[in-house]
Design a protein around this motif. Structure first.
Motif, mmCIF file in Angstrom:
data_model
loop_
_atom_site.group_PDB
_atom_site.id
_atom_site.type_symbol
_atom_site.label_atom_id
_atom_site.label_comp_id
_atom_site.label_asym_id
_atom_site.label_seq_id
_atom_site.Cartn_x
_atom_site.Cartn_y
_atom_site.Cartn_z
ATOM 1 N N GLN A 53 -4.122 7.434 -12.925
ATOM 2 C CA GLN A 53 -3.361 6.443 -11.877
ATOM 3 C C GLN A 53 -4.593 5.139 -11.936
ATOM 4 O O GLN A 53 -5.671 5.128 -12.051
ATOM 5 C CB GLN A 53 -3.554 6.915 -10.530
ATOM 6 N N ASN B 3 0.922 -1.251 0.037
ATOM 7 C CA ASN B 3 -0.124 0.166 -0.013
ATOM 8 C C ASN B 3 0.931 1.135 0.077
ATOM 9 O O ASN B 3 0.370 2.291 -0.140
ATOM 10 C CB ASN B 3 -0.966 -0.166 0.953
ATOM 11 N N LEU C 205 0.387 1.341 -6.490
ATOM 12 C CA LEU C 205 -0.065 2.638 -7.203
ATOM 13 C C LEU C 205 0.715 2.702 -8.450
ATOM 14 O O LEU C 205 2.084 2.761 -8.381
ATOM 15 C CB LEU C 205 -0.326 3.604 -6.384
ATOM 16 N N TRP C 206 0.123 3.042 -9.736
ATOM 17 C CA TRP C 206 1.075 3.138 -10.822
ATOM 18 C C TRP C 206 0.381 4.555 -11.097
ATOM 19 O O TRP C 206 -0.791 4.786 -11.383
ATOM 20 C CB TRP C 206 0.970 2.428 -11.774
ATOM 21 N N MET D 190 4.599 2.946 -4.958
ATOM 22 C CA MET D 190 4.077 3.755 -5.996
ATOM 23 C C MET D 190 5.377 3.846 -7.202
ATOM 24 O O MET D 190 6.542 3.842 -6.890
ATOM 25 C CB MET D 190 3.675 5.017 -5.815
ATOM 26 N N GLY E 177 -4.396 0.906 -9.721
ATOM 27 C CA GLY E 177 -3.779 0.256 -8.672
ATOM 28 C C GLY E 177 -3.678 -1.350 -9.169
ATOM 29 O O GLY E 177 -4.594 -1.825 -9.745
ATOM 30 N N ASP E 178 -2.760 -1.970 -8.972
ATOM 31 C CA ASP E 178 -2.598 -3.412 -9.237
ATOM 32 C C ASP E 178 -3.577 -4.054 -8.024
ATOM 33 O O ASP E 178 -3.933 -3.679 -6.976
ATOM 34 C CB ASP E 178 -1.162 -3.897 -9.525
ATOM 35 N N GLY F 186 -2.437 -3.649 -4.476
ATOM 36 C CA GLY F 186 -2.508 -2.289 -3.983
ATOM 37 C C GLY F 186 -1.402 -1.333 -4.330
ATOM 38 O O GLY F 186 -1.226 -0.391 -3.842
#
Length: 123
Positions: free
Chosen positions: A108, A61, A116-117, A64, A110-111, A114
């Motif tokens: 953005q 979490n 974040l891209w 990023m 999220g995979d 969790g």
């Protein structure tokens, strides 16, 4: 200190459900280029990361990554086609569709674990 050419920096990403995360990344267009006991190296256009079958919620979490593309509109079209909201058991998400930010376009996602891209147009 002597200097040498850095060829690449490759992060390791967590996977809570390894098979689901692997499918997610392959659906985005990453290809598997190497495999060890608990991880696979995924690559796209010479850029890669290791997806590992290991998960700590706080780590996932707080991870990023920024992905810089030449054509965010084309990427968005591909992302919409894989239907993230429905095809990954509600675990992967589109947090923000393409929008203007900091003088450019970004989005953005999220995979499933969790991660974040931040996906941006430019470099």
């Amino acid at each position: 200190m002597s200097h040498t050419t850095v060829n690449c920096i490759t992060p390791f990403l967590p996977a809570k459900d390894f098979d689901l995360s692997l499918r997610f990344y392959k659906d985005l267009g990453f290809i598997e280029v190497a495999k060890i006991d608990n991880a696979v190296r995924l690559e796209m256009n010479g850029n890669s990361f290791w997806l590992q079958d290991y998960y700590i919620e706080e780590w996932a979490n707080n991870t990023m990554l920024c992905l810089y593309l030449d054509d965010l509109a084309a990427w968005w079209k591909d992302v919409k086609a894989i239907n993230i909201a429905e095809n990954y058991e509600g675990k992967a998400k589109v947090f923000a569709e393409p929008h203007g930010q900091e003088g450019g376009q970004m989005m953005q996602i999220g995979d499933p674990a969790g991660v974040l891209w931040h996906i941006r147009e430019g470099n």
